[in-house]
Design an enzyme around this catalytic site. Structure first.
Site, PDB file in Angstrom:
ATOM      1  N   TYR A 143      22.668  24.829  46.520  1.00  0.00           N
ATOM      2  CA  TYR A 143      22.944  23.925  45.392  1.00  0.00           C
ATOM      3  C   TYR A 143      22.706  22.462  45.765  1.00  0.00           C
ATOM      4  O   TYR A 143      22.644  21.594  44.911  1.00  0.00           O
ATOM      5  CB  TYR A 143      24.381  24.093  44.888  1.00  0.00           C
ATOM      6  CG  TYR A 143      24.667  25.437  44.255  1.00  0.00           C
ATOM      7  CD1 TYR A 143      23.639  26.277  43.844  1.00  0.00           C
ATOM      8  CD2 TYR A 143      25.968  25.883  44.060  1.00  0.00           C
ATOM      9  CE1 TYR A 143      23.891  27.511  43.280  1.00  0.00           C
ATOM     10  CE2 TYR A 143      26.230  27.114  43.485  1.00  0.00           C
ATOM     11  CZ  TYR A 143      25.191  27.921  43.100  1.00  0.00           C
ATOM     12  OH  TYR A 143      25.447  29.147  42.537  1.00  0.00           O
ATOM     13  N   LYS A 194      23.030  37.128  53.935  1.00  0.00           N
ATOM     14  CA  LYS A 194      21.863  38.010  53.842  1.00  0.00           C
ATOM     15  C   LYS A 194      21.007  37.782  55.088  1.00  0.00           C
ATOM     16  O   LYS A 194      19.863  37.312  54.997  1.00  0.00           O
ATOM     17  CB  LYS A 194      21.073  37.696  52.557  1.00  0.00           C
ATOM     18  CG  LYS A 194      21.760  38.117  51.279  1.00  0.00           C
ATOM     19  CD  LYS A 194      21.639  39.598  51.005  1.00  0.00           C
ATOM     20  CE  LYS A 194      20.222  39.964  50.620  1.00  0.00           C
ATOM     21  NZ  LYS A 194      20.062  41.445  50.493  1.00  0.00           N
ATOM     22  N   ASP A 227      24.982  41.524  49.045  1.00  0.00           N
ATOM     23  CA  ASP A 227      24.749  42.482  47.956  1.00  0.00           C
ATOM     24  C   ASP A 227      25.633  43.722  48.134  1.00  0.00           C
ATOM     25  O   ASP A 227      26.169  44.266  47.163  1.00  0.00           O
ATOM     26  CB  ASP A 227      23.259  42.857  47.838  1.00  0.00           C
ATOM     27  CG  ASP A 227      22.639  43.276  49.156  1.00  0.00           C
ATOM     28  OD1 ASP A 227      23.201  42.948  50.230  1.00  0.00           O
ATOM     29  OD2 ASP A 227      21.582  43.940  49.134  1.00  0.00           O
ATOM     30  N   ASP A 251      29.897  31.836  44.775  1.00  0.00           N
ATOM     31  CA  ASP A 251      29.980  31.575  43.336  1.00  0.00           C
ATOM     32  C   ASP A 251      30.046  32.916  42.589  1.00  0.00           C
ATOM     33  O   ASP A 251      30.893  33.142  41.719  1.00  0.00           O
ATOM     34  CB  ASP A 251      28.709  30.790  42.941  1.00  0.00           C
ATOM     35  CG  ASP A 251      28.815  30.152  41.583  1.00  0.00           C
ATOM     36  OD1 ASP A 251      29.842  30.348  40.911  1.00  0.00           O
ATOM     37  OD2 ASP A 251      27.858  29.464  41.175  1.00  0.00           O
ATOM     38  N   ASP A 255      33.692  35.143  41.227  1.00  0.00           N
ATOM     39  CA  ASP A 255      33.841  35.479  39.800  1.00  0.00           C
ATOM     40  C   ASP A 255      34.028  36.981  39.641  1.00  0.00           C
ATOM     41  O   ASP A 255      34.864  37.442  38.860  1.00  0.00           O
ATOM     42  CB  ASP A 255      32.590  35.067  39.012  1.00  0.00           C
ATOM     43  CG  ASP A 255      32.724  33.652  38.453  1.00  0.00           C
ATOM     44  OD1 ASP A 255      33.650  32.944  38.882  1.00  0.00           O
ATOM     45  OD2 ASP A 255      31.902  33.266  37.604  1.00  0.00           O
TER      46      ASP A 255
END
Ligand code: NAD
Length: 369
Positions: A143, A194, A227, A251, A255
């Site tokens: 970001y 990852k 993942d 992020d 959630d």
């Protein structure tokens, strides 16, 4: 002896001031039950700050934030400020205060109250007793990385670029927060990245491993691809204690985990930064939800996310674990007795306004405290 803590309260816009009024009542109740005094100063942020000061976060407010022991925030935003220049929009106030206080670790608990087990989209046995803490790196990663942008290529097509970068210091400091939290919980950290496809993921894994080996060897550390973590969170969420991950994966995973436990009106958060010269960690506590313009002014917003954010403040900024647990237990009791705000209401529940919910929680705190 009474201990005094300086709290800067920024109610913000929409339902922010409505839910924050209930937090202030809870704070006053905690003062009555403990030997702590909160020196509370209120100011504006977001659209309310633009209306008053012409900017979503004034320099004066920022100074107060830097001088306080913790900041409590409501929410910002609303259509009234939609047409402002991007730099003046309410959300910019929020981004700026997080950046200026260098709040690099975002803590989002996924805690399932027994009374809310039925509200989860997962089977009750998977979420009953669930208590996970997700630690998301908040000030680095894709970001913020450079280069970034959209450019036109020579063949007339366009290319969008964002860059994932992390350095040793950024990874180690957030890993330390995750280990410190695990030390007070079930002593287990799962680090997610990852590293199978990203170099920044390889570095992330190595640096978390380094902090573990050198500072927290007594705790359990495991690594998981992000993942796979997303999948495990819905398959068997109770396998986790503390999850630490980068800005982007955090992020999404926070959630996902939070919604295992019910409604947006129930979700608290904390953002933590470095420890200052007075031995205080910079910190800001806020509900996950926004300013909810669709229900603002009606007195029906759920104040629980904000009240639980205050409970996090007591625990993580002031070490008041007992009082923090008291608030959590009181919220659970109120909900289990069928007292609900409109967003949670079921067939046999009693529908409470924002203010009535605050009063009911305080009544139980006083009874249990
Ligand atoms: P929102 O979280 O404000 O609302 C989403 C939905 O959840 C709405 O239907 C709302 O009524 C409901 N809801 C939210 N909080 C609730 C509560 N405490 N009790 C009962 N119901 C609740 O998200 P949105 O509608 O996407 O955004 C509205 C505004 O809030 C926008 O301006 C957005 O930029 C801003 N926003 C701010 C923050 C923040 O301040 N941290 C976070 C998200 C969105």
């Amino acid at each position: 002896m009474t201990t005094s803590y300086k709290l800067l309260v920024l109610p913000g816009d929409g339902i922010g001031p409505e839910v924050m009024s209930e937090v202030l009542k809870v704070a006053s109740c905690i003062e009555d039950l403990s030997s702590v005094n909160f020196e509370i100063e209120q100011d504006e942020i977001g659209g309310a700050a633009y209306d008053k000061y012409g900017t979503p976060l004034s320099e004066e407010t920022l100074k107060k934030a830097k001088n306080s022991h913790a900041v409590l925030l409501g929410a910002v935003g609303g259509s009234k400020w939609d047409n402002l220049d991007f730099s003046l929009k309410p959300e910019q106030g929020l981004l700026r205060i997080r950046k200026e206080l260098d709040l690099y670790a975002n803590l989002r608990p996924a805690l399932c109250f027994e009374s809310m087990v039925g509200a989860s989209s997962l089977k009750p046995e998977l979420v009953s007793g669930l208590d996970i803490m997700i630690v998301r790196e908040l000030t680095g990663g894709v970001y913020f990385g450079e280069p970034r942008g959209i450019k036109e290529l020579s063949d007339g097509t366009r290319q969008g670029t964002n860059t994932q970068t992390y350095n040793t210091n950024e990874i180690r400091r957030v890993a330390r927060i995750a280990f410190e939290l695990a030390q007070k919980r079930n002593k287990k950290v799962t680090s997610c990245e990852k590293s199978n496809v990203m170099e920044s993921g390889i570095l992330w894994r190595e640096e978390v491993e380094h902090v573990h080996q050198n500072e927290f060897k007594d705790l359990e550390l495991s690594h998981m691809y992000a993942d796979n973590c997303a999948m495990q969170l819905v398959r068997n969420p109770k396998q986790f204690d503390v999850i630490v991950t980068d800005n982007l994966f955090g992020d999404i995973l926070s959630d996902e985990a939070a919604m295992l436990t019910g409604s947006l009106g129930m979700l608290p958060s904390a953002s933590l930064g470095a420890i200052d010269e007075n031995n205080f960690r910079k910190s800001l506590y806020e509900p996950v939800h926004g300013s909810a313009p669709d229900i603002s002014g009606q007195g029906i917003a759920n104040p629980i996310a904000s009240i639980l954010s205050f409970a996090m403040c007591l625990k993580y900024s002031f070490g008041m674990d007992h009082e923090s647990d008291l608030i959590n237990n009181s919220v659970n009791k109120v909900l289990s007795e069928g007292f609900k705000t409109a967003d949670l209401i079921g067939d046999d529940d009693k529908n409470l306004s924002t203010e009535e919910m605050g009063n009911q929680i305080i009544k139980v705190i006083k009874g249990l405290g």
